[in-house]
Design a protein around this motif. Structure first.
Motif, PDB file in Angstrom:
ATOM      1  N   PRO A  17      41.183  42.677-105.905  1.00 50.35           N
ATOM      2  CA  PRO A  17      40.603  43.247-104.697  1.00 50.35           C
ATOM      3  C   PRO A  17      40.547  42.187-103.609  1.00 50.35           C
ATOM      4  CG  PRO A  17      38.885  42.775-106.270  1.00 50.35           C
ATOM      5  CD  PRO A  17      40.184  42.519-106.966  1.00 50.35           C
ATOM      6  N   PRO A  18      40.660  42.611-102.357  1.00 51.94           N
ATOM      7  CA  PRO A  18      40.586  41.625-101.281  1.00 51.94           C
ATOM      8  C   PRO A  18      39.242  40.895-101.319  1.00 51.94           C
ATOM      9  CG  PRO A  18      40.522  43.868-100.418  1.00 51.94           C
ATOM     10  CD  PRO A  18      40.849  43.973-101.858  1.00 51.94           C
ATOM     11  N   PRO A  19      39.262  39.598-101.108  1.00 55.24           N
ATOM     12  CA  PRO A  19      38.021  38.830-101.247  1.00 55.24           C
ATOM     13  C   PRO A  19      36.977  39.273-100.225  1.00 55.24           C
ATOM     14  CG  PRO A  19      39.748  37.515-100.267  1.00 55.24           C
ATOM     15  CD  PRO A  19      40.388  38.769-100.728  1.00 55.24           C
ATOM     16  N   ARG A  20      35.735  39.266-100.653  1.00 51.78           N
ATOM     17  CA  ARG A  20      34.662  39.630 -99.728  1.00 51.78           C
ATOM     18  C   ARG A  20      33.989  38.377 -99.212  1.00 51.78           C
ATOM     19  NH1 ARG A  20      31.883  44.131-103.123  1.00 51.78           N
ATOM     20  NH2 ARG A  20      33.608  45.593-103.367  1.00 51.78           N
ATOM     21  N   GLY A  21      33.021  38.579 -98.325  1.00 53.13           N
ATOM     22  CA  GLY A  21      32.280  37.445 -97.791  1.00 53.13           C
ATOM     23  C   GLY A  21      33.125  36.649 -96.826  1.00 53.13           C
ATOM     24  N   TRP A  22      32.904  35.362 -96.803  1.00 59.47           N
ATOM     25  CA  TRP A  22      33.587  34.523 -95.821  1.00 59.47           C
ATOM     26  C   TRP A  22      34.348  33.391 -96.488  1.00 59.47           C
ATOM     27  CZ3 TRP A  22      34.080  35.810 -90.833  1.00 59.47           C
ATOM     28  CH2 TRP A  22      33.262  36.848 -90.372  1.00 59.47           C
ATOM     29  N   ARG A  26      39.427  33.412 -94.056  1.00 64.09           N
ATOM     30  CA  ARG A  26      38.915  34.378 -93.096  1.00 64.09           C
ATOM     31  C   ARG A  26      38.258  33.665 -91.913  1.00 64.09           C
ATOM     32  NH1 ARG A  26      36.169  39.297 -95.694  1.00 64.09           N
ATOM     33  NH2 ARG A  26      38.348  39.607 -96.166  1.00 64.09           N
TER      34      ARG A  26
ATOM     35  N   GLU B  52      44.619  37.632 -95.723  1.00 59.67           N
ATOM     36  CA  GLU B  52      43.602  37.773 -94.691  1.00 59.67           C
ATOM     37  C   GLU B  52      44.248  38.326 -93.425  1.00 59.67           C
ATOM     38  OE1 GLU B  52      40.370  37.474 -94.658  1.00 59.67           O
ATOM     39  OE2 GLU B  52      40.527  38.042 -92.544  1.00 59.67           O
TER      40      GLU B  52
END
Lengths: 277, 237
Positions: A17-22, A26, B52
């Motif tokens: 899954p695409p990473p969450r948070g920062w 990002r 990203e």
């Protein structure tokens, strides 16, 4: 990502899954996008603050005629180049070693040297042969900088287009020729009805790129005193010392190039409909 | 009228020494631009293939702009823009200062930026040619992300990207001729000076063109050697 947090082998493997948070990427991405946005806002703010109606009305017609000269130059030289490229591509594919090496030398020369040097060679260099050119009545043609640019550009793009054409024709499998031959089609008809439609699909993108390269390359004619978009820009800057002259030129060039790029995308989409699944 | 050979000789009579200096400038500008362009291009490619989306967007804006602008216009934007920008910063401290931007550095930045936006496409397609398993293998034996990139991916990437980069090098070599427009004494400018003084325009511009051709041929030979070397390395594996 390390080896530890991979899913167990018994599970169905899914893309992570695409990473969450920062995560760091990002943060960097947001900063860069923010900087671009800032640059855009800055550009708009600068152009608004530097807006002078009288200057606009004095120089805008010049810019319009500059765009027209650019388009005219590119359009005519690309068409002449396309016509010239046919015999050159034929020469490149020829089995006759003399014709083949001559065509190869032509292509190598025009692709191996800067367009600017070629333009100088024609514009300034041909002046050395003024008596000879006068004698055959061509001097009035080569006296005009626009014609010189047209001449150099046509020869230059002919070399590039010949390579595109050759690559596209050779990309069509040999069996297509053989199949047409077994049906008794003459060679020229085969080329027109069978090889060309297939080659065009391969050639479209390179042709589009060549067109865009010509639009961008045509800026150099400003140096040999042709008032294309770049030439008008330089003139405006030398009169006003106002940097927005260059910014407007940049915006116009970007608009032209992006329009062309999307047009090529659109045409490609259209002509490959039968290949889509 | 002097003979052609006198004009093209070395020394005060001839122009060969001036043109040789121009060759030196052209080649050193191209060589100085190359690492800059490769580095930025590689970073842009990494950004473009990242998951990203903001990073991808930023990289896409960069390539759209610098592939869409004419090289000559980019050069002028950098040359005059930097001049005005730096001048305004300096004027804050010293109101009478006037700044002259080095045309070599301007040329390097402008050509590097253009080179990098094309190089990023070459790197990107090379990245796509490297199977996912190579990364996973790297992570599996405990290499960090950076180490995987450096030790596993990069050596393969270079080999795949080499033909595309070689092509870009030839384009760069030709694009250096544009810096003559901002006053750098490269081959074309020196030839122009010689042509104006001697009134032998065809001779000197033809000579300059042939030098560019010779540089292209030399580059092709050099690239061929590098490719063969890399191919040998491939066989040893």
């Amino acid at each position: 990502m390390s080896a530890v947090d991979h899913p167990a082998a018994t599970e169905v493997l899914r893309p992570p899954p695409p990473p969450r948070g920062w995560p760091r990427e990002r943060v960097i991405g947001y900063i860069l996008v923010f900087l671009w946005a800032l640059a855009l806002v800055g550009l708009v703010a600068y152009l608004v603050s530097a807006w002078k109606p009288d200057m606009f009305w004095r120089y805008a017609p010049g810019y319009l005629s500059g765009v027209w000269v650019t388009i005219k130059l590119v359009a005519i030289s690309v068409v002449i180049g396309a016509l010239l490229s046919v015999p050159i591509a034929y020469g490149r594919m020829s089995r006759n070693p003399i014709i083949a090496s001559f065509a190869y030398a032509y292509v190598y020369f025009f692709r191996g040297t800067p367009l600017l040097a070629q333009a100088f060679l024609v514009y300034y260099g041909f002046g050395s042969f003024r008596p000879q050119l006068d004698a055959i009545g061509l001097w009035s043609f080569f006296r005009d900088a626009f014609n010189c640019a047209l001449f150099a550009f046509s020869l230059n793009t002919a070399a590039y287009q010949a390579e595109i054409l050759r690559g596209a024709i050779q990309s069509v499998p040999k069996g297509q020729w053989e199949g047409a031959e077994s049906l008794g089609l003459p060679r020229l008809l085969t080329l027109r009805k069978i090889i060309f439609p297939q080659a065009l699909i391969v050639a479209l993108r390179p042709y589009g790129n060549e067109l865009i390269l010509m639009v961008k390359g045509s800026a150099i004619v400003a140096i040999i005193t042709v008032y294309d978009l770049m030439g008008v820009t330089r003139l405006t800057y030398s009169r006003t010392f106002d940097f927005q002259a260059y910014l407007w030129a940049a915006i116009i060039y970007l608009l032209i190039v992006e329009t062309l790029r999307h047009a090529v995308d659109w045409v490609e989409e259209r002509i490959t409909r039968h290949l889509r699944r | 009228m002097q003979s052609v050979w006198t004009l093209l000789s070395w020394g005060p009579e001839g122009w060969l020494d001036e043109i040789a200096y121009g060759v030196f400038i052209t080649v050193s500008l191209a060589l100085a631009t190359l690492p800059l362009g490769l580095l930025i291009g590689f970073l842009i490619a990494v950004a473009k293939q990242s998951q990203e989306r903001s990073l991808k967007l930023a990289a896409d804006i960069y390539t759209t702009i610098f592939r869409g602008l004419p090289e000559l216009l980019t050069l002028f934007l950098v040359f005059y823009g930097a001049q005005i920008g730096i001048q305004q910063v300096v004027r804050v401290f010293n109101p009478t200062a006037s700044v002259e931007v080095n045309s070599f550095v301007s040329g390097m930045i402008a050509l590097g930026v253009v080179f990098s936006s094309y190089a990023s496409e070459v790197f990107l397609s090379a990245f796509r040619a490297i199977p996912r398993g190579q990364y996973e293998g790297g992570y599996a034996i405990g290499l960090s992300k950076f180490q995987t990139m450096r030790l596993v991916v990069l050596p393969q990437l270079v080999r795949i990207a080499l033909p595309g980069l070689a092509n870009l090098w030839l384009i760069l070599l030709k694009d250096t001729s544009l810096v003559s427009a901002i006053g750098l004494t490269d081959i074309l400018r020196q030839a122009g000076v010689a042509a104006r003084v001697t009134k032998q325009a065809f001779l000197f511009f033809g000579f300059a063109t042939l030098i560019y051709l010779a540089l292209a041929i030399l580059s092709s030979i050099g690239i061929g050697l590098i490719e063969r070397h890399v191919g040998k390395q491939e066989l040893q594996r």
